[in-house]
Design a protein around this motif. Sequence first.
Motif, short mmCIF file in Angstrom:
data_model
loop_
_atom_site.label_atom_id
_atom_site.label_comp_id
_atom_site.label_asym_id
_atom_site.label_seq_id
_atom_site.Cartn_x
_atom_site.Cartn_y
_atom_site.Cartn_z
N ASN A 21 8.25 -17.77 13.88
CA ASN A 21 7.99 -16.38 13.51
C ASN A 21 6.72 -16.19 12.68
O ASN A 21 6.35 -15.06 12.37
CB ASN A 21 9.19 -15.81 12.74
N LEU A 22 6.06 -17.27 12.33
CA LEU A 22 4.91 -17.22 11.42
C LEU A 22 3.82 -16.26 11.91
O LEU A 22 3.38 -15.38 11.16
CB LEU A 22 4.33 -18.63 11.23
N GLY A 23 3.39 -16.41 13.14
CA GLY A 23 2.30 -15.57 13.66
C GLY A 23 2.64 -14.09 13.69
O GLY A 23 1.84 -13.25 13.26
N ALA A 27 1.05 -10.88 11.55
CA ALA A 27 0.49 -9.75 12.29
C ALA A 27 1.20 -8.43 12.00
O ALA A 27 0.56 -7.40 11.82
CB ALA A 27 0.56 -10.05 13.79
N ASP A 28 2.54 -8.48 11.93
CA ASP A 28 3.33 -7.25 11.88
C ASP A 28 4.19 -7.09 10.64
O ASP A 28 4.85 -6.06 10.49
CB ASP A 28 4.27 -7.20 13.10
N GLY A 29 4.26 -8.09 9.77
CA GLY A 29 5.16 -8.05 8.63
C GLY A 29 6.52 -8.63 8.98
O GLY A 29 6.74 -9.08 10.10
N ALA A 98 2.82 -7.25 5.77
CA ALA A 98 2.17 -8.56 5.71
C ALA A 98 1.38 -8.75 4.42
O ALA A 98 1.31 -9.86 3.89
CB ALA A 98 1.28 -8.77 6.93
N GLU A 99 0.82 -7.68 3.87
CA GLU A 99 0.03 -7.81 2.64
C GLU A 99 0.89 -8.18 1.42
O GLU A 99 0.36 -8.59 0.40
CB GLU A 99 -0.79 -6.55 2.34
N ALA A 100 2.21 -8.09 1.56
CA ALA A 100 3.10 -8.49 0.46
C ALA A 100 3.24 -10.01 0.36
O ALA A 100 3.71 -10.53 -0.66
CB ALA A 100 4.48 -7.86 0.64
N ILE A 101 2.81 -10.74 1.40
CA ILE A 101 2.96 -12.20 1.43
C ILE A 101 1.91 -12.83 0.54
O ILE A 101 0.70 -12.63 0.72
CB ILE A 101 2.83 -12.75 2.86
N LYS A 102 2.38 -13.61 -0.44
CA LYS A 102 1.47 -14.29 -1.37
C LYS A 102 1.26 -15.75 -0.96
O LYS A 102 0.16 -16.26 -1.01
CB LYS A 102 2.03 -14.20 -2.79
#
Length: 108
Positions: A21-23, A27-29, A98-102
Amino acid sequence: IYLKMKSNFPKLLYHATHRKNLGSIFADGIKPAEIGVFFSDKAGNAAKFLIFKIPKEEIIAFEIETKYLDKKKLAESFDHSFEFFQCKAWVYSDLVPAEAIKNVFDFK
């Protein structure tokens, strides 16, 4: 069973999933399942929720900054037994952007 949190949100939460599921997540959160997106307080604890479904070497965990989440949609969850897993769980009822991923943790 969920308990809405009032103010003291963790700054970071962790969501584990299959590495395939990484990609799509970048891409989509992180898309919610029927109930939502589940989190725990540590990467290893989030992985515990999947250990009976996915081999450990196929699990990855995302470190999520909760400042990107709508706090009205985040709740403590009690359907992951604290006594069994020895950790707290939270559920989020919407897409995690996706921008929440640190960070990403790999259990290989």
